[in-house]
Design an enzyme around this catalytic site. Structure first.
Site, PDB file in Angstrom:
ATOM      1  N   ARG A 146      16.460 -13.206   5.090  1.00 16.57           N
ATOM      2  CA  ARG A 146      16.178 -14.806   5.294  1.00 16.57           C
ATOM      3  C   ARG A 146      16.608 -15.657   4.164  1.00 16.57           C
ATOM      4  NH1 ARG A 146      13.025 -16.318  10.095  1.00 16.57           N
ATOM      5  NH2 ARG A 146      12.595 -14.211  11.280  1.00 16.57           N
TER       6      ARG A 146
ATOM      7  N   LYS B 192       9.668   3.997   7.020  1.00 12.14           N
ATOM      8  CA  LYS B 192       8.344   4.238   7.531  1.00 12.14           C
ATOM      9  C   LYS B 192       7.389   2.791   7.403  1.00 12.14           C
ATOM     10  CE  LYS B 192       4.922   4.997   5.366  1.00 12.14           C
ATOM     11  NZ  LYS B 192       3.577   5.149   4.213  1.00 12.14           N
TER      12      LYS B 192
ATOM     13  N   HIS C 100      10.118   9.738   2.678  1.00  9.57           N
ATOM     14  CA  HIS C 100      10.598   9.756   1.104  1.00  9.57           C
ATOM     15  C   HIS C 100       9.955  11.255   0.433  1.00  9.57           C
ATOM     16  CE1 HIS C 100       6.829   7.867  -0.319  1.00  9.57           C
ATOM     17  NE2 HIS C 100       7.067   8.471  -1.535  1.00  9.57           N
TER      18      HIS C 100
ATOM     19  N   LYS D  28      11.683  14.675  -2.095  1.00 14.66           N
ATOM     20  CA  LYS D  28      11.268  15.268  -3.454  1.00 14.66           C
ATOM     21  C   LYS D  28      11.730  16.698  -3.568  1.00 14.66           C
ATOM     22  CE  LYS D  28       7.040  12.214  -3.273  1.00 14.66           C
ATOM     23  NZ  LYS D  28       7.118  11.346  -4.231  1.00 14.66           N
TER      24      LYS D  28
ATOM     25  N   GLU E   1      -4.150   9.693  -5.276  1.00 12.67           N
ATOM     26  CA  GLU E   1      -3.528   8.733  -6.109  1.00 12.67           C
ATOM     27  C   GLU E   1      -4.646   7.886  -7.002  1.00 12.67           C
ATOM     28  OE1 GLU E   1      -0.076   6.386  -4.273  1.00 12.67           O
ATOM     29  OE2 GLU E   1      -1.692   6.783  -2.448  1.00 12.67           O
TER      30      GLU E   1
ATOM     31  N   ASP F   6      -0.775   5.679   6.653  1.00 11.16           N
ATOM     32  CA  ASP F   6       0.189   5.469   5.568  1.00 11.16           C
ATOM     33  C   ASP F   6       0.502   7.059   4.949  1.00 11.16           C
ATOM     34  OD1 ASP F   6       1.111   3.770   3.665  1.00 11.16           O
ATOM     35  OD2 ASP F   6      -0.390   4.537   2.235  1.00 11.16           O
TER      36      ASP F   6
ATOM     37  N   HIS G 206       3.768  11.800   5.606  1.00 13.69           N
ATOM     38  CA  HIS G 206       4.164  12.859   4.283  1.00 13.69           C
ATOM     39  C   HIS G 206       3.338  14.003   4.235  1.00 13.69           C
ATOM     40  CE1 HIS G 206       5.667   9.229   3.083  1.00 13.69           C
ATOM     41  NE2 HIS G 206       4.814   8.510   2.553  1.00 13.69           N
TER      42      HIS G 206
ATOM     43  N   LYS H   1      -6.739   6.867  -2.075  1.00 16.90           N
ATOM     44  CA  LYS H   1      -6.670   5.950  -3.190  1.00 16.90           C
ATOM     45  C   LYS H   1      -7.771   5.958  -4.065  1.00 16.90           C
ATOM     46  CE  LYS H   1      -2.770   3.738  -1.182  1.00 16.90           C
ATOM     47  NZ  LYS H   1      -1.580   3.933  -1.914  1.00 16.90           N
TER      48      LYS H   1
HETATM   49  C1  BG6 Z   1       3.915   5.456   0.484  1.00 17.62           C
HETATM   50  C2  BG6 Z   1       2.822   4.948   0.908  1.00 17.62           C
HETATM   51  O1  BG6 Z   1       4.885   5.716   1.613  1.00 17.62           O
HETATM   52  O2  BG6 Z   1       3.965   6.434  -0.315  1.00 17.62           O
HETATM   53  C3  BG6 Z   1       1.921   4.474  -0.573  1.00 17.62           C
HETATM   54  O3  BG6 Z   1       2.743   3.722   1.666  1.00 17.62           O
HETATM   55  C4  BG6 Z   1       1.761   5.405  -1.186  1.00 17.62           C
HETATM   56  O4  BG6 Z   1       0.629   4.086  -0.098  1.00 17.62           O
HETATM   57  C5  BG6 Z   1       3.200   6.483  -1.671  1.00 17.62           C
HETATM   58  O5  BG6 Z   1       1.254   5.120  -2.531  1.00 17.62           O
HETATM   59  C6  BG6 Z   1       2.953   7.441  -2.292  1.00 17.62           C
HETATM   60  O6  BG6 Z   1       4.249   8.034  -2.732  1.00 17.62           O
HETATM   61  P1  BG6 Z   1       4.439   8.607  -4.057  1.00 17.62           P
HETATM   62  O7  BG6 Z   1       5.900   9.011  -4.029  1.00 17.62           O
HETATM   63  O8  BG6 Z   1       4.171   7.966  -5.071  1.00 17.62           O
HETATM   64  O9  BG6 Z   1       3.695   9.802  -3.949  1.00 17.62           O
END
Ligand code: BG6
Length: 487
Positions: free
Chosen positions: A46, A150, A180, A184, A218, A237, A242, A342
């Site tokens: 935008r 996502k 993603h 990896k 994390e 999330d 994942h 987290k």
């Molecule tokens: C994302 C989440 O898809 O993946 C995040 O939304 C998370 O909250 C992240 O931190 C983790 O990805 P990676 O590649 O750092 O393990």
């Protein structure tokens, strides 16, 4: 493979994902001659920018965050363009179409177009509809592909509705749903490790494996993403996408070939075999937690509820620990313990395979553990633990290990997840993208947890900087098992 000439259209071009992941990935691919001979990148959002302003902004970010070569950078900038657009207004897509026609002529992209939706999820249904209204979904003149970030849906019902909406205009072969984690290198290596080595495959089942852990820890909190996260939580999330994808790579049957259909058929099959969570599982085999304020090495870590964008009385989980089972011939009775959170003590993603002990403890009660730790990140590698004789008198077994680190393969440059996935999408290879049926199977599995979250007393606290609620430890202790605590 170097993809065909094409135009990459990034919706959400002024957003965080574009700046942090997509543009750096495209720059690296360009610098390493991974992009087609001729291509254009058209940013769309935008905000109003001229091409030059857009280029200056992105180059500034790349200079700040990456190691860049100025000549390469200015060559890259010649491929960057920008189109301001109200993405919900179908009329305005006429301007986008006109712009694409110009870029097609200028860069000989032959109509090949990758539409990357890096926007808020509320636009995932709208954009394909608007593109289709201007014929930008038809493949008469070059391929047209849609990459969807996502989260794909918010729950089972919304994911199904979104799929139905996108499928009205794009067929499944044109849709690339990003996870993603599948990009990896070390997640892909799970397949090579399992299916290229005759020595592990015979052991990879209920006869020899006691239990499996999958951890994605994390150390950071929610940082600037409190607004998004507070509407999502760890189950949506990380677990739904994942972690379940990693679990599928660990537990799936060997595909007959590594291609999009064979691979994704097996992924779907194993995800459909996940044992549905019963009321008993939700109460005993699931731990949801939220981090509370604490002091770690003199540093004050705020509570989740004090984070920017988070409600003061939020009941959203920042930790999930779960015991799961795969109801099939290979895995019957083997628990998969899965956790993510987290503000845990460290950042590590790993899979731990715990093999069963020998049937009779000849060398004393403390039999060594046979364990395989597959480190997905950081310090990507594989650690194998086993027992050897402790030198000296008597026969005592001692735990030793063999440790392989990817960084020792010094000639290898690992593509980042986004580099790999962007290349694959441009090459039309959907092997590492989630197929519609698998996404639904994942939502179907987590839906009872999403419902359970709404009940009072479903959430435990844990001090920021610790390994999550004590209840997660107890969950394993009940079966005389324990989590690995990597440092
Ligand atoms: C994302 C989440 O898809 O993946 C995040 O939304 C998370 O909250 C992240 O931190 C983790 O990805 P990676 O590649 O750092 O393990």
């Amino acid at each position: 493979d170097i993809p065909n000439n094409s135009c990459i259209v990034i919706f959400g071009a002024s957003g965080d994902l574009t700046h942090r992941k997509l543009i750096p990935a495209l720059y690296h691919l360009f610098a390493n001659q991974g992009l087609p001979e001729s291509f254009a990148i058209l940013g769309v959002s935008r905000t109003h920018f001229t091409d030059q302003e857009f280029r200056d902004k992105l180059l500034g970010i790349l200079r700040e965050t990456e190691t860049v070569d100025e000549n390469t950078l200015s060559a890259f900038a010649n491929h960057l363009y920008y189109q301001g657009l109200n993405t919900s207004d179908v009329e305005q897509y006429a301007q986008l179409k006109a712009r694409l026609d110009l870029l097609q002529d200028h860069h000989q992209t032959e109509g090949n177009t990758l539409f990357y939706l890096a926007t808020p999820p509320s636009l995932y249904g709208v954009i394909p509809e608007c593109l289709a209204a201007h014929g930008l979904n038809t493949e008469e003149n070059g391929w047209k592909r849609l990459v969807v970030e996502k989260p794909f849906g918010y729950d089972l019902a919304s994911a199904e509705a979104l799929d139905a909406k996108i499928h009205q205009h794009f067929n499944e072969q044109q849709i690339y749903r990003i996870d993603h984690y599948l990009g990896k290198e070390t997640v892909q290596n799970l397949l090579v490790f399992r299916f290229a080595n005759g020595m592990f495959e015979p052991l990879w089942n209920r006869n020899f494996i006691d239990y499996i852990e999958i951890t994605a820890a994390e150390s950071l909190g929610v940082e600037e993403r409190g607004g998004y996260y507070d509407g999502a939580g760890a189950v949506r999330d990380m677990l739904q996408n994942h972690l379940l994808q990693v679990l599928a790579m660990v537990s799936m049957e060997p595909p007959s070939a590594i291609n999009a259909n064979s691979m994704r058929d097996e992924v779907y099959k194993v995800l459909r075999s996940l044992k549905p969570l019963s009321e008993h599982d939700l109460k005993r085999n699931l731990v949801l937690g939220q981090y509370t304020e604490s002091q770690v090495r003199g540093q004050n870590l705020p509570a989740y509820r004090a984070e920017h964008g988070v409600a003061d009385d939020s009941r959203v989980e920042t930790y999930v620990g779960l015991k799961m089972e795969v109801n099939n011939w290979r895995w019957n009775g083997v628990p998969f313990y899965v956790r993510t959170g987290k503000r845990l003590p460290t950042r590590v993603t790993e899979v731990v395979i715990h093999f069963k002990k020998t049937p009779h403890p000849v060398f004393g009660a403390d039999a060594p553990e046979n364990k395989l730790v597959i480190r997905i990140q950081p310090d990507e590698g594989i650690l194998m633990s086993f027992g050897l004789k402790k030198p000296g008198a008597g026969f005592t077994a001692e735990q030793v290990s063999m440790d392989f680190h990817y960084k020792e393969l010094s000639e290898t440059t690992m593509l980042s997840a986004y580099e790999r996935l962007l290349l694959d999408a441009m090459n039309g290879d959907a092997t590492l993208f989630a197929r519609s049926d698998a996404v639904h199977a994942c939502w179907d599995f987590v839906q009872p947890i999403l419902d359970f979250k709404e009940r009072p007393q479903s959430l435990y606290g844990y001090a920021a900087g610790t390994w999550g609620p004590i209840e997660a430890e107890q969950m394993l202790a009940r079966s005389e098992r324990q989590w690995r605590y990597p440092c």
